[in-house]
Design an enzyme around this catalytic site. Structure first.
Site, short mmCIF file in Angstrom:
data_model
loop_
_atom_site.label_atom_id
_atom_site.label_comp_id
_atom_site.label_asym_id
_atom_site.label_seq_id
_atom_site.Cartn_x
_atom_site.Cartn_y
_atom_site.Cartn_z
CG HIS A 136 -0.36 0.00 2.55
ND1 HIS A 136 -0.13 -1.15 3.26
CD2 HIS A 136 0.08 1.01 3.35
CE1 HIS A 136 0.41 -0.86 4.44
NE2 HIS A 136 0.56 0.46 4.52
CG HIS B 140 3.83 4.62 5.46
ND1 HIS B 140 2.95 5.13 6.38
CD2 HIS B 140 3.35 3.36 5.20
CE1 HIS B 140 2.01 4.24 6.67
NE2 HIS B 140 2.23 3.15 5.96
CD GLU C 44 3.39 -0.37 7.28
OE1 GLU C 44 2.81 0.37 6.46
OE2 GLU C 44 2.80 -0.93 8.22
CO CO Z 1 1.04 1.37 6.31
#
Ligand code: CO
Length: 143
Positions: free
Chosen positions: A15, A87, A138
């Protein structure tokens, strides 16, 4: 997968995450303008925020609304009041192993240094943006 012996082997962008001041307004934006499906709101008390996922065919967009101005995402939103990309998240098969290998490769991990469980129960960690050309990355364990 490209080089499976890399410290953080990944071939999946899970994502892109966007900090937003108003989660419902952001969900409506993607529904109304792009016809996207947006999942239910998920409360994430551990991170003092609420999130929802815009479900595209090839990736999710994570919408994050901080509930605490002093949290990391709250401070980001204070610097970017209308919201902004916060992020990106790549998935890897073994997050614990990737965290150790990342550290050995000289990449700093935010927080305690290892993985922690995400709201979905899968292990994750964040790499320091200064080690990643200014992008907060991440890393989470593959679904
Ligand atoms: Co995330």
């Amino acid at each position: 997968m490209g080089n499976a012996t890399a410290p953080i082997p990944s071939d999946v962008l899970d994502h892109v995450s966007i900090a937003v001041p108003d989660l419902e307004a952001a969900a409506d934006f993607y529904r109304d303008n792009f016809g996207c499906t947006v999942g239910d709101v998920i409360e994430v008390p551990a991170d003092n925020m609420r999130i929802a996922y815009v479900e595209l065919a090839n990736i999710k967009i994570e919408l994050m609304q901080p509930l605490d101005a002093g949290s990391a995402v709250g401070k980001f939103l204070a610097r970017n009041p209308s919201g902004g990309i916060h992020h990106i998240c790549v998935a890897t098969p073994d997050a614990d192993g990737a965290a150790v290998a990342a550290g050995a490769a000289g990449l700093r991990i935010l927080g305690e240094g290892g993985t922690r469980p995400g709201h979905h129960g899968r292990k994750l960690f964040f790499l320091h943006p200064k080690d990643c050309m200014g992008t907060l990355i991440e890393v989470e364990e593959t679904d």
